[in-house]
Design a protein around this motif. Structure first.
Motif, PDB file in Angstrom:
ATOM      1  N   LYS A 346      -8.624 -40.130 -19.030  1.00  0.00           N
ATOM      2  CA  LYS A 346      -7.463 -40.894 -19.506  1.00  0.00           C
ATOM      3  C   LYS A 346      -6.323 -40.847 -18.481  1.00  0.00           C
ATOM      4  N   GLN A 347      -6.053 -39.680 -17.950  1.00  0.00           N
ATOM      5  CA  GLN A 347      -4.979 -39.526 -16.974  1.00  0.00           C
ATOM      6  C   GLN A 347      -5.270 -40.304 -15.698  1.00  0.00           C
ATOM      7  N   ALA A 348      -6.542 -40.320 -15.304  1.00  0.00           N
ATOM      8  CA  ALA A 348      -6.906 -41.011 -14.068  1.00  0.00           C
ATOM      9  C   ALA A 348      -6.771 -42.524 -14.199  1.00  0.00           C
ATOM     10  N   LEU A 349      -7.171 -43.084 -15.342  1.00  0.00           N
ATOM     11  CA  LEU A 349      -7.189 -44.532 -15.501  1.00  0.00           C
ATOM     12  C   LEU A 349      -5.928 -45.084 -16.156  1.00  0.00           C
ATOM     13  N   ASP A 350      -5.174 -44.232 -16.830  1.00  0.00           N
ATOM     14  CA  ASP A 350      -3.952 -44.676 -17.500  1.00  0.00           C
ATOM     15  C   ASP A 350      -2.876 -43.602 -17.349  1.00  0.00           C
ATOM     16  N   PRO A 351      -2.423 -43.351 -16.132  1.00  0.00           N
ATOM     17  CA  PRO A 351      -1.513 -42.222 -15.883  1.00  0.00           C
ATOM     18  C   PRO A 351      -0.181 -42.319 -16.610  1.00  0.00           C
ATOM     19  N   LEU A 352       0.249 -43.530 -16.977  1.00  0.00           N
ATOM     20  CA  LEU A 352       1.518 -43.685 -17.686  1.00  0.00           C
ATOM     21  C   LEU A 352       1.340 -43.638 -19.207  1.00  0.00           C
ATOM     22  N   ASN A 353       0.097 -43.508 -19.657  1.00  0.00           N
ATOM     23  CA  ASN A 353      -0.208 -43.441 -21.090  1.00  0.00           C
ATOM     24  C   ASN A 353       0.361 -44.644 -21.844  1.00  0.00           C
ATOM     25  N   LEU A 354       0.073 -45.833 -21.317  1.00  0.00           N
ATOM     26  CA  LEU A 354       0.548 -47.061 -21.941  1.00  0.00           C
ATOM     27  C   LEU A 354      -0.553 -47.805 -22.691  1.00  0.00           C
ATOM     28  N   MET A 355      -1.807 -47.396 -22.486  1.00  0.00           N
ATOM     29  CA  MET A 355      -2.923 -48.087 -23.143  1.00  0.00           C
ATOM     30  C   MET A 355      -3.228 -47.432 -24.487  1.00  0.00           C
ATOM     31  N   ASN A 356      -2.829 -48.103 -25.546  1.00  0.00           N
ATOM     32  CA  ASN A 356      -3.110 -47.650 -26.914  1.00  0.00           C
ATOM     33  C   ASN A 356      -2.803 -46.176 -27.113  1.00  0.00           C
ATOM     34  N   PRO A 357      -1.591 -45.746 -26.813  1.00  0.00           N
ATOM     35  CA  PRO A 357      -1.256 -44.319 -26.922  1.00  0.00           C
ATOM     36  C   PRO A 357      -1.361 -43.836 -28.369  1.00  0.00           C
ATOM     37  N   GLY A 358      -1.711 -42.568 -28.522  1.00  0.00           N
ATOM     38  CA  GLY A 358      -1.824 -41.979 -29.841  1.00  0.00           C
ATOM     39  C   GLY A 358      -3.144 -42.223 -30.519  1.00  0.00           C
ATOM     40  N   LYS A 359      -4.059 -42.916 -29.847  1.00  0.00           N
ATOM     41  CA  LYS A 359      -5.384 -43.150 -30.406  1.00  0.00           C
ATOM     42  C   LYS A 359      -6.409 -42.280 -29.655  1.00  0.00           C
TER      43      LYS A 359
END
Length: 362
Positions: A346-359
């Motif tokens: 998750k960190q590698a592909l979405d480092p800003l945690n903007l893709m469906n966060p909390g799921k």
């Protein structure tokens, strides 16, 4: 109330997609409640792009504004994976307008479709070409292929044809950065490094957005039959568990005993894909008693059923995914190393945690 930054993002989205395809207020309301009418969220806007470039543009604009994105297909999921949180700061990305069949190759037995195609539409297109697309689920008249692949839901014919993952040969994906990966290959064998396709399938929109897929077709069967598994029995507490086929009897016995010990009026209503080990193990109530008694014990029922599945070497989610409903239960059934590896991806592909966060991951 929106901020100046929110207004800037809304203006940019409207400029790119057209004002009619950026929904706010009452127009956005149908996209903010889950299929069960249990979870309710808020959003800055619902963006409805018409093509892959539009999806990429939305992700780039939201990334620049540091605004989370919640991808949504047919909004038929049962785990809240497509429902935004209550903060109202995210953008719901609806894929419903990406609904074209891009091509059918009957010699290669493949069909390529956009992610917003409804499953029944794909089945019908295959049938018109004299082929079968075997993926079949109860919500096939409204669920979309993109959402189906995002949860890897297998449906009723997994024993014969395999899970959604096995029915998929290639994907087109928009990454968290707004880049487009075109992997729409109709190859049965392609051993050229990491399987990016398998990484995005089942990721529930937390790593990127599936925008199209190349799927397997099969010969059309001569006959088909259907039967209708429970609605008139009333409310029930639902589960989507899997265990090894050989352990189904032990699970059924253990779960029934645990439920009876909790409340003798509870009634197991197991149905579903016995042949592949997937049980929709629903728990109903004594019709002579109030349904409120059932739902007063809902959390405890979930704990008991999941514990019994885990004890038999099983999983708490066979095909519905984790979403937000099972997110906090996941650490009880995954090892710390498994969770750590998932977080690294998750960190590698979405480092800003903007893709469906909390799921999926807390």
């Amino acid at each position: 109330m929106t901020t100046a930054a929110d207004d800037t993002l809304l203006a940019a989205l409207r400029a790119r997609l057209g004002a009619d395809w950026v929904l706010t207020g009452a127009d956005a309301a149908p996209f903010l409640t889950d299929q069960r009418r249990v979870l309710h969220g808020q959003t800055l806007a619902v963006a409805r792009p018409a093509d892959t470039d539009g999806v990429a543009a939305v992700l780039r604009l939201c990334r620049a504004a540091r605004v989370p994105v919640v991808p949504q297909g047919g909004n038929t999921g049962l785990m809240g994976g497509a429902t935004p949180d209550s903060g109202g700061h995210s953008v719901v990305l609806s894929l419903g307008r990406l609904n074209r069949v891009l091509g059918i190759d009957t010699d290669n037995d493949t069909i390529t479709v956009q992610a917003g195609c409804v499953l029944a539409q794909v089945q019908e297109a295959a049938s018109q070409a004299g082929r079968l697309f075997p993926l079949s689920l109860g919500s096939e008249g409204s669920r979309t292929i993109g959402g189906n692949l995002a949860t890897n839901a297998g449906g009723t014919q997994v024993l014969r044809y395999g899970n959604a993952r096995e029915l998929t040969l290639g994907l087109e994906v928009v990454t968290a950065e707004g880049e487009v990966w075109n992997g729409l290959r109709g190859l049965r064998k392609d051993n050229t490094g990491y399987s990016l396709r398998d990484l995005y399938i089942g990721s529930e929109g937390t790593l990127g957005v599936i925008t199209a897929a190349t799927l397997k077709l099969y010969p059309k069967p001569a006959e088909q039959g259907s039967a209708l598994a429970q609605a008139r029995d009333g409310g029930n507490v639902k589960h989507d568990i899997s265990v090894p086929v050989s352990r189904i009897p032990a699970f059924l016995q253990g779960a029934a005993q645990a439920l009876h010990a909790l409340d003798p009026g509870l009634r197991p209503m197991a149905f579903g894909h016995l042949g592949d080990g997937n049980l929709h193990y629903n728990v109903s109530h004594d019709p002579a008693g109030p349904v409120a008694r059932l739902f007063a014990n809902e959390a405890r029922i979930h704990d008991l059923v999941h514990a019994q599945a885990h004890a038999q070497g099983g999983s708490i989610s066979a095909e519905h995914g984790i979403g937000q409903v099972k997110r906090d239960a996941l650490p009880h059934f995954k090892s710390p190393l498994e969770l750590a590896l998932m977080r690294r991806v998750k960190q590698a592909l979405d480092p800003l945690n903007l893709m469906n966060p909390g799921k999926v991951l807390s």
